[in-house]
Write an enzyme that holds these catalytic residues in place. Sequence first.
Site, PDB file in Angstrom:
ATOM      1  N   SER A 187       1.726   2.555  62.941  1.00  0.00           N
ATOM      2  CA  SER A 187       0.522   2.342  62.131  1.00  0.00           C
ATOM      3  C   SER A 187       0.528   3.266  60.929  1.00  0.00           C
ATOM      4  O   SER A 187       1.031   4.390  61.003  1.00  0.00           O
ATOM      5  CB  SER A 187      -0.749   2.598  62.955  1.00  0.00           C
ATOM      6  OG  SER A 187      -0.783   1.780  64.101  1.00  0.00           O
TER       7      SER A 187
ATOM      8  N   HIS B 269      -2.107  10.580   0.481  1.00  0.00           N
ATOM      9  CA  HIS B 269      -1.133   9.648   1.067  1.00  0.00           C
ATOM     10  C   HIS B 269      -1.807   8.313   1.384  1.00  0.00           C
ATOM     11  O   HIS B 269      -1.943   7.934   2.536  1.00  0.00           O
ATOM     12  CB  HIS B 269      -0.502  10.263   2.320  1.00  0.00           C
ATOM     13  CG  HIS B 269       0.370  11.440   2.028  1.00  0.00           C
ATOM     14  ND1 HIS B 269      -0.089  12.741   2.092  1.00  0.00           N
ATOM     15  CD2 HIS B 269       1.674  11.519   1.648  1.00  0.00           C
ATOM     16  CE1 HIS B 269       0.890  13.577   1.798  1.00  0.00           C
ATOM     17  NE2 HIS B 269       1.983  12.851   1.502  1.00  0.00           N
ATOM     18  N   ASN B 270      -2.157   7.596   0.342  1.00  0.00           N
ATOM     19  CA  ASN B 270      -2.882   6.343   0.482  1.00  0.00           C
ATOM     20  C   ASN B 270      -2.130   5.216  -0.225  1.00  0.00           C
ATOM     21  O   ASN B 270      -0.978   5.377  -0.636  1.00  0.00           O
ATOM     22  CB  ASN B 270      -4.300   6.496  -0.052  1.00  0.00           C
ATOM     23  CG  ASN B 270      -4.321   7.131  -1.434  1.00  0.00           C
ATOM     24  OD1 ASN B 270      -3.405   6.907  -2.237  1.00  0.00           O
ATOM     25  ND2 ASN B 270      -5.340   7.923  -1.723  1.00  0.00           N
ATOM     26  N   TRP B 271      -2.810   4.080  -0.385  1.00  0.00           N
ATOM     27  CA  TRP B 271      -2.180   2.924  -1.005  1.00  0.00           C
ATOM     28  C   TRP B 271      -1.763   3.203  -2.436  1.00  0.00           C
ATOM     29  O   TRP B 271      -0.695   2.771  -2.859  1.00  0.00           O
ATOM     30  CB  TRP B 271      -3.128   1.732  -0.945  1.00  0.00           C
ATOM     31  CG  TRP B 271      -2.787   0.612  -1.896  1.00  0.00           C
ATOM     32  CD1 TRP B 271      -3.528   0.188  -2.955  1.00  0.00           C
ATOM     33  CD2 TRP B 271      -1.617  -0.214  -1.873  1.00  0.00           C
ATOM     34  NE1 TRP B 271      -2.907  -0.850  -3.606  1.00  0.00           N
ATOM     35  CE2 TRP B 271      -1.710  -1.126  -2.955  1.00  0.00           C
ATOM     36  CE3 TRP B 271      -0.491  -0.275  -1.060  1.00  0.00           C
ATOM     37  CZ2 TRP B 271      -0.753  -2.070  -3.239  1.00  0.00           C
ATOM     38  CZ3 TRP B 271       0.484  -1.225  -1.348  1.00  0.00           C
ATOM     39  CH2 TRP B 271       0.353  -2.121  -2.419  1.00  0.00           C
ATOM     40  N   ARG B 272      -2.530   3.977  -3.196  1.00  0.00           N
ATOM     41  CA  ARG B 272      -2.173   4.268  -4.580  1.00  0.00           C
ATOM     42  C   ARG B 272      -0.859   5.034  -4.640  1.00  0.00           C
ATOM     43  O   ARG B 272       0.007   4.744  -5.470  1.00  0.00           O
ATOM     44  CB  ARG B 272      -3.291   5.055  -5.264  1.00  0.00           C
ATOM     45  CG  ARG B 272      -2.991   5.360  -6.750  1.00  0.00           C
ATOM     46  CD  ARG B 272      -4.165   5.982  -7.450  1.00  0.00           C
ATOM     47  NE  ARG B 272      -5.289   5.053  -7.518  1.00  0.00           N
ATOM     48  CZ  ARG B 272      -5.402   4.093  -8.441  1.00  0.00           C
ATOM     49  NH1 ARG B 272      -4.454   3.929  -9.350  1.00  0.00           N
ATOM     50  NH2 ARG B 272      -6.456   3.310  -8.446  1.00  0.00           N
ATOM     51  N   HIS B 273      -0.730   6.043  -3.772  1.00  0.00           N
ATOM     52  CA  HIS B 273       0.524   6.810  -3.756  1.00  0.00           C
ATOM     53  C   HIS B 273       1.697   5.894  -3.419  1.00  0.00           C
ATOM     54  O   HIS B 273       2.774   5.980  -4.049  1.00  0.00           O
ATOM     55  CB  HIS B 273       0.429   7.946  -2.739  1.00  0.00           C
ATOM     56  CG  HIS B 273       1.756   8.593  -2.426  1.00  0.00           C
ATOM     57  ND1 HIS B 273       2.462   9.320  -3.352  1.00  0.00           N
ATOM     58  CD2 HIS B 273       2.498   8.597  -1.274  1.00  0.00           C
ATOM     59  CE1 HIS B 273       3.590   9.769  -2.804  1.00  0.00           C
ATOM     60  NE2 HIS B 273       3.628   9.342  -1.543  1.00  0.00           N
TER      61      HIS B 273
ATOM     62  N   HIS C 137       6.422   3.585   3.044  1.00  0.00           N
ATOM     63  CA  HIS C 137       6.934   4.863   3.534  1.00  0.00           C
ATOM     64  C   HIS C 137       5.856   5.810   4.071  1.00  0.00           C
ATOM     65  O   HIS C 137       6.171   6.782   4.758  1.00  0.00           O
ATOM     66  CB  HIS C 137       7.731   5.565   2.423  1.00  0.00           C
ATOM     67  CG  HIS C 137       6.893   6.272   1.420  1.00  0.00           C
ATOM     68  ND1 HIS C 137       6.195   5.615   0.433  1.00  0.00           N
ATOM     69  CD2 HIS C 137       6.623   7.599   1.251  1.00  0.00           C
ATOM     70  CE1 HIS C 137       5.544   6.484  -0.302  1.00  0.00           C
ATOM     71  NE2 HIS C 137       5.788   7.698   0.171  1.00  0.00           N
ATOM     72  N   ASP C 138       4.571   5.570   3.781  1.00  0.00           N
ATOM     73  CA  ASP C 138       3.493   6.417   4.315  1.00  0.00           C
ATOM     74  C   ASP C 138       2.426   5.591   5.032  1.00  0.00           C
ATOM     75  O   ASP C 138       1.258   5.996   5.117  1.00  0.00           O
ATOM     76  CB  ASP C 138       2.840   7.223   3.180  1.00  0.00           C
ATOM     77  CG  ASP C 138       3.599   8.508   2.892  1.00  0.00           C
ATOM     78  OD1 ASP C 138       4.230   9.036   3.826  1.00  0.00           O
ATOM     79  OD2 ASP C 138       3.575   8.970   1.727  1.00  0.00           O
TER      80      ASP C 138
ATOM     81  N   ASP D 118       9.390   9.684  -4.448  1.00  0.00           N
ATOM     82  CA  ASP D 118       8.280  10.205  -3.638  1.00  0.00           C
ATOM     83  C   ASP D 118       7.593  11.392  -4.320  1.00  0.00           C
ATOM     84  O   ASP D 118       6.368  11.550  -4.226  1.00  0.00           O
ATOM     85  CB  ASP D 118       8.816  10.614  -2.263  1.00  0.00           C
ATOM     86  CG  ASP D 118       7.699  10.818  -1.256  1.00  0.00           C
ATOM     87  OD1 ASP D 118       6.581  10.315  -1.473  1.00  0.00           O
ATOM     88  OD2 ASP D 118       7.947  11.476  -0.219  1.00  0.00           O
TER      89      ASP D 118
END
Length: 884
Positions: A393, A625-629, A665-666, A777
């Site tokens: 058991s 470190h955004n879309w513009r960069h 890349h970011d 970069d």
Amino acid sequence: MLTMTQLSQSDVEDWFESHKEVFADIFLKKADMTIVNKWLLIHGYSPISEQTSYHPKRGSLSTDNSTPSSPNDKNDVFFDSRHHRTNSKKYLRQDFAKSKRKNIFRTCEPTMCSAEATTESRRNSLKEMRMFRSLPPNSINMLSILIQSRVRLPRYPSKDIDMKKDLRMNNEREFFLEIVKDISNDLDLRSLSQKIVANISVLVDGDAGSIFVVEGRGTAKPSLVSKLFDLHSGTHILPTSMEDGSITVPWGKGIIGHVAETGETVSLTDASQDARYNDEVDRITGYRTDTLLCMPIRNADDEVVAVAQVINKIGAPEGFSKDDEKLLGTYLTFCGIAIHNAQIFEAYSKEYERNKALLEVVHDLFEEQTSVDNVILKIMQRAQSLLKCERCSVLLRDGSSETTFKKVFDLAYPLKNGQTCQSSDSMSNYQLGNKIAELVLVTGETINIADTHQDSRFDPNCDGESGFHTRSILCKPIRNRDNQTIGVAQVMNRIDGHPFDEHDDQLFEAFTIFCGLGINNCLLYEEIAVASAKQMVALEVLSYHGTVSAEEVVKLKSRKNADTSNWKLDTFNFNDFSLTSDDMMFAAVTIFKDLGFKRTFRIDSEVLYRWILTVRKNYRNVAYHNWRHAFNVCQFMFAALKKSGVRRHLSDKESLALVVACLCHDLDHRGTNNAFQQKTSSALAQLYGTKATLEHHHFNHAVMILNSEGHNIFGNFNSEEYSEVINLLKEAILSTDLSRHIQVRDKFFAMVDSGMKNWDDRESRDILRSILMTTCDVAAITKPWEIQRKVADLVMTEFFDQGDKERNELKIQPQACMDREKQDELPKLQLSWIDGICLPLYKALSNLDTSFKPLFDGVLMNRSCWEVLDAERLAKDAAMHTEV
């Protein structure tokens, strides 16, 4: 009339064919064993071994089955394991009938009266029937280990009992040597016992004999067990002794028990007059025991390992003499050595089988990890089979209670009517009664009870309710990986009637460990399955919220006639802040068209628009470190491919990978660097490790977007091309890690300084692509001062935010570049950045291609501006120091 010389072979054969009785008579008179064996071989039969003899009184061949001697003997399980027989009723009847016909052990004397013959026949039949009954189900070859390892021990051929009698009459010395050889190499206790019983009966002219082997030495309840049923007397037989064909005698009980306990020899002329005598067997068989000789068998350490008994000396009513005792004692010395060796071998055989079973349990654990019920059932079946117990058991603990169980598994043996393991979530279906399992659960200690009805912890009413008679219990805790007791396992009632010993305890301990591992593995599997399901849900949610709607795609497509000539996309002095977010998306589409990627790689317009929109959506709203960069880096790569000569060193696929890498890349950057991921042991650091943590995440996020439905801009590539471009994309994104740039830039500088013009080999192109990614970069350092200063402020905003988190959350001092309290040192830090990274890079680029010379000049110009600011800082610090 023809003479014998005139007869041909065919004539002789014809004559014998017509006079078969004469031929048979000649054959019986003249044929020897060689001729008989030749006839048997030609007709496909096995030849007769030497110990097989013809008995005129029986009119049949007789063989001592206990001692197979040749590879051709079908009863020799050692030489050929293929001849194992099952213990099915069919074969049992056949074997018993054959043994009855053969009457191996003795024949009726011609002078025996009718009543004596009837008693003798009854004795023989009962003995032989018990002998065949004693074969255990699924019995294991006595030399299974040696057979497994292909080792063959030499085995001395045992002679027929009648031949031994003749040999004793003619040459007693040769006879004694014969019976010593007979037991010298036999490692099976059952076979060895048969030989010893037969030999001692012949040795001292006994009518019958028996041998009992000591088991459980060193325990509280040792006993004596006969490996075969034979006539004996003076014993107290346990009630369950004869169920499996063996007989168990309690230690110290009866004449045999007395001899085992004291080590004394007992010789009686009238056994029925001795107080220790028990006539139970005589009453069962109808056989009368008169004279008796019982002696201990000792090993090399002078320990009693068995007891031998011979009864009713033939032709001597006065009983066994002192010479008989001396002769038997001498022979039993050799028997002690043989029994000791057989016991050692039997112990190793059991250990081998146990280890084999444990390996099978391990196999079961790895084979079945999806169901706790299946794992527990397999382990219980293995445990019950190896421990040979009537019941097993497993009770799993209720996590909300210290003393109760949530689920019970119960396996009874033998299974009847197709019954399988019973499991229940309700304890009402399993009456524990004795509370022993609860006690083990609470204390975590093993409980081993040899006699439950003598233990106060056991409730006898439990047996009445369940209909199961509990004799002994071995109960152990089951623990998980954290050594916490998660359940209890218990086995009840060894089939042989003995209590669970130390070996059982150790073996069951291993089974409980495996049971704990199996349960733990199943729980881990369930956790992984749940985590996998959660991940799938999360990916579905991300896919829905991370992608764009059809309306956004239509809106972007509607701008296909917009004028981009004034945006200066193909120049190095492009203003990073001149375009809106929507403008940057349309500009990205323009870059793909201008470089010919859309046409060359047959990229669908709607897929391209949707991919660019989704990439933008997957950049977070952080300071830098955004879309513009990402777009600014892509624009600079576009200008480098258009204005310089580097594109002639790259294939179209490499150029495509570089542009895509710039936009991706970011992706999903959190505004903190790799060092911060390591300091906080973030999920990203745990997932990707400590090297290029964020860069690996950016690449994987890019692949996730490409794999989303309607986003694969590489969809028209074949498998080889797709694999190539993905690898190029990965290398490009990973090269934006500055630590990797430091590793390759010296090679690049050396190549440029050497005046290298051919960049066509693979290593050179790898280095060139890596340098181009870093160039784009950090390209903000080459822009006009107004742009450069604005970018620097955005970078420092991110740095200071990270420094605040380190100081407030991690309670550590941030680096100077991230310390908000040292923001006046920005010019000094920028000068270090320019001198350490930027100037050497752009100088080498300008030497490689004069088209990059404006970039180097832009860096020098920005350096002079930072130098002025740093001089002002130093003057201010000096003035403050003077005032102090």
